[in-house]
Design an enzyme around this catalytic site. Structure first.
Site, PDB file in Angstrom:
ATOM      1  N   TRP A  16      51.122 -18.959   2.080  1.00  0.00           N
ATOM      2  CA  TRP A  16      49.834 -18.719   2.731  1.00  0.00           C
ATOM      3  C   TRP A  16      49.681 -19.563   3.987  1.00  0.00           C
ATOM      4  O   TRP A  16      49.100 -19.095   4.981  1.00  0.00           O
ATOM      5  CB  TRP A  16      48.696 -18.962   1.734  1.00  0.00           C
ATOM      6  CG  TRP A  16      48.962 -18.239   0.453  1.00  0.00           C
ATOM      7  CD1 TRP A  16      49.168 -18.771  -0.783  1.00  0.00           C
ATOM      8  CD2 TRP A  16      49.136 -16.820   0.291  1.00  0.00           C
ATOM      9  NE1 TRP A  16      49.444 -17.786  -1.693  1.00  0.00           N
ATOM     10  CE2 TRP A  16      49.431 -16.582  -1.070  1.00  0.00           C
ATOM     11  CE3 TRP A  16      49.059 -15.732   1.171  1.00  0.00           C
ATOM     12  CZ2 TRP A  16      49.661 -15.299  -1.567  1.00  0.00           C
ATOM     13  CZ3 TRP A  16      49.290 -14.449   0.665  1.00  0.00           C
ATOM     14  CH2 TRP A  16      49.584 -14.251  -0.679  1.00  0.00           C
ATOM     15  N   ASP A  26      41.999 -24.157   3.106  1.00  0.00           N
ATOM     16  CA  ASP A  26      42.053 -22.906   2.346  1.00  0.00           C
ATOM     17  C   ASP A  26      42.091 -23.298   0.876  1.00  0.00           C
ATOM     18  O   ASP A  26      43.088 -23.782   0.364  1.00  0.00           O
ATOM     19  CB  ASP A  26      43.301 -22.109   2.737  1.00  0.00           C
ATOM     20  CG  ASP A  26      43.492 -20.846   1.887  1.00  0.00           C
ATOM     21  OD1 ASP A  26      42.679 -20.602   0.970  1.00  0.00           O
ATOM     22  OD2 ASP A  26      44.476 -20.127   2.130  1.00  0.00           O
ATOM     23  N   LYS A  85      39.529 -15.998  -7.899  1.00  0.00           N
ATOM     24  CA  LYS A  85      40.195 -16.802  -8.926  1.00  0.00           C
ATOM     25  C   LYS A  85      39.170 -17.359  -9.912  1.00  0.00           C
ATOM     26  O   LYS A  85      39.253 -17.129 -11.106  1.00  0.00           O
ATOM     27  CB  LYS A  85      40.979 -17.957  -8.308  1.00  0.00           C
ATOM     28  CG  LYS A  85      41.676 -17.638  -7.002  1.00  0.00           C
ATOM     29  CD  LYS A  85      42.862 -16.726  -7.160  1.00  0.00           C
ATOM     30  CE  LYS A  85      43.608 -16.585  -5.836  1.00  0.00           C
ATOM     31  NZ  LYS A  85      44.834 -15.788  -5.945  1.00  0.00           N
TER      32      LYS A  85
END
Length: 359
Positions: free
Chosen positions: A101, A169, A193
Site C-alpha cells: 500500500w 494510512d 476492517k
C-alpha cells in the site's frame, strides 16, 4: 443461528450485535416507516447520524477542534492521489515504504510529479519489519506511513517523530488502539476492517493543511470542499456511515480504544504464542518486534504444500478467510475487533491438532 468465524482481511466480520441492530432498524428506522438507506442525506435524520459519528471519532481518539473528520469515498487508493494533490507545496514529501500500500502511494506521488523521497524501506527483506533507521526532514511537506500492513503482518508500535505533518494510512488498524497525535496532519483509513462495511473512507485532517491546496486541483478532490460541506459535497455513502455509527457505539460499549487494544493484544499473544510454540511447523512472516496485532501472516514451513489443506479443513471447521494474500501466500488470520478471544482459541486448537496430524 450458525455463524462462521470470520478471519477475512477486509471486508471483514461485523459483530453480531451490530448486525442485529441494523436488521432491526432496516425496514423502519426509529419507527419512521422508511429505511435509512432510503433517507436523503439532506435531512436532519441523516445529518444527526453523520455528526454523531464524527463526534464519537474525535472523542475516542482525542482529536481537538483543530481537526475535522470527513467521510469520503474512493478508499485508501484515492487518498494515495488526494494527499499529494492537497498537501504538496513544492517542498519534499517523505515516504516510508513498508509494503504494497505504501508502494502504491509512492507510485501516485510519482505520477503527480511532486518532489518526494523514500527515506526508508523494508523491501529488501520482503517487508517483514518496520524500518527504524532513517532521518526525517522537519521542513518536509509531510511524512507518509502506513501504520499496519495487512498483507505482511507488520505494525508500527510508535509513530515516527517529525516536526513535519505526519500522514498515516490506518486502514487496517483503525479503531483498534489509541495512537499518539503528535504532529498528525492526516489520519485516515477505509473503515471496512473495524468500522463496518466497505465504501467509507474516514479522513481526519488538521484544518490548516486544507488551505495548502492549489486552485488547479479539481473541487471535488479538495479536502476543504468536503470540509465546507460536512462531507456532503456529493452524496455520501449514507448506509456505510450509519453502520460506522453503530460500530462506534459498539466500541464505546466495549470500553473504548484502550480496552479494545488490551483485548486485541491478548488475542495476538495467544496466536503468536502458538506459532512460536510450534516453530519448525509454522513460521511467522513478520519479525517479532514488528508483529501486527491485527493481521497475522504465517507459513507452514514443514511442508508448504499443506497450506491449501489447512485452509480447506479450517473452512470445514467453520473458519473462513485464512488464505494468505497472493503477494505473500501462506496463511493469514486477521483478528480484528469483532474476532473474540474465544474465536482465536478455536483457531489455535485447530492449528495444534493440524500440526499433530501432519507434522
Amino acid at each position: 443461528m450458525d455463524r462462521v468465524i470470520n478471519f477475512n482481511a477486509g471486508p471483514s466480520g461485523i459483530p453480531l450485535d451490530v448486525l442485529k441492530k441494523a436488521q432491526e432498524e432496516f425496514l423502519s428506522y426509529h419507527g419512521l416507516g422508511y429505511s435509512i438507506i432510503e433517507a436523503s442525506h439532506r435531512t436532519p435524520i441523516f445529518e444527526n447520524i453523520l455528526f454523531n459519528a464524527r463526534d464519537k471519532i474525535k472523542k475516542l481518539y482525542g482529536f481537538s477542534d483543530d481537526y475535522d473528520v470527513l467521510f469520503l469515498q474512493g478508499g485508501a487508493s484515492l487518498q494515495f492521489v488526494q494527499i499529494p494533490m492537497n498537501l504538496s507545496t513544492g517542498k519534499k514529501a517523505e515516504y516510508i515504504n513498508t509494503g504494497v500500500w505504501t508502494t502504491k502511494a509512492i507510485k501516485e506521488a510519482q505520477i503527480q510529479g511532486i518532489n518526494y523521497e523514500v527515506i526508508a524501506s523494508s523491501e529488501d527483506t520482503n517487508f517483514d519489519r518496520i524500518p527504524t533507521s532513517y532521518k526525517t526532514d522537519d521542513e518536509a511537506d509531510y511524512l507518509y506511513i502506513c501504520s499496519n500492513n495487512t498483507i505482511y503482518g507488520t505494525q508500527y508500535k510508535e509513530f515516527p517523530k517529525t516536526k513535519a505533518p505526519l500522514v498515516v494510512d490506518s486502514s487496517s488498524d483503525l479503531f483498534s488502539r489509541k495512537v499518539s497525535l503528535d504532529n498528525i496532519g492526516i489520519f485516515y483509513g477505509g473503515i471496512q476492517k473495524n468500522g463496518g462495511p466497505a465504501g467509507v473512507t474516514m479522513v481526519v485532517i488538521r484544518k490548516d493543511l486544507a488551505e495548502r491546496v492549489s486552485d488547479k486541483v479539481p473541487n471535488i478532490l479538495r479536502y476543504k470542499t468536503q470540509m465546507k460541506a460536512d462531507s456532503m459535497s456529493n452524496t455520501p455513502n449514507t448506509f456505510g456511515i450509519y453502520m460506522l455509527d453503530l460500530m462506534l457505539d459498539w466500541i464505546i460499549e466495549k470500553g473504548g480504544l484502550d480496552k479494545i487494544a488490551s483485548l486485541n493484544g491478548e488475542k495476538a499473544k495467544l496466536l503468536y504464542g502458538c506459532i512460536d510454540e510450534l516453530d519448525g511447523f509454522y513460521k511467522g512472516h513478520a519479525q517479532r518486534n514488528s508483529r501486527s496485532i491485527m493481521n497475522v501472516s504465517y507459513n507452514i514451513v514443514a511442508n508448504k504444500e499443506l497450506e491449501p489443506k489447512f485452509v480447506k479443513e479450517a473452512m470445514e471447521n467453520g473458519m473462513i478467510g485464512l488464505k494468505g494474500h497472493r503477494h505473500l501466500g501462506g496463511i493469514r488470520a486477521s483478528i480484528y475487533n469483532s474476532v473474540s478471544y474465544e474465536n482465536v482459541e478455536v483457531l489455535v486448537d485447530f492449528m495444534r491438532e493440524f500440526a499433530r496430524k501432519n507434522g
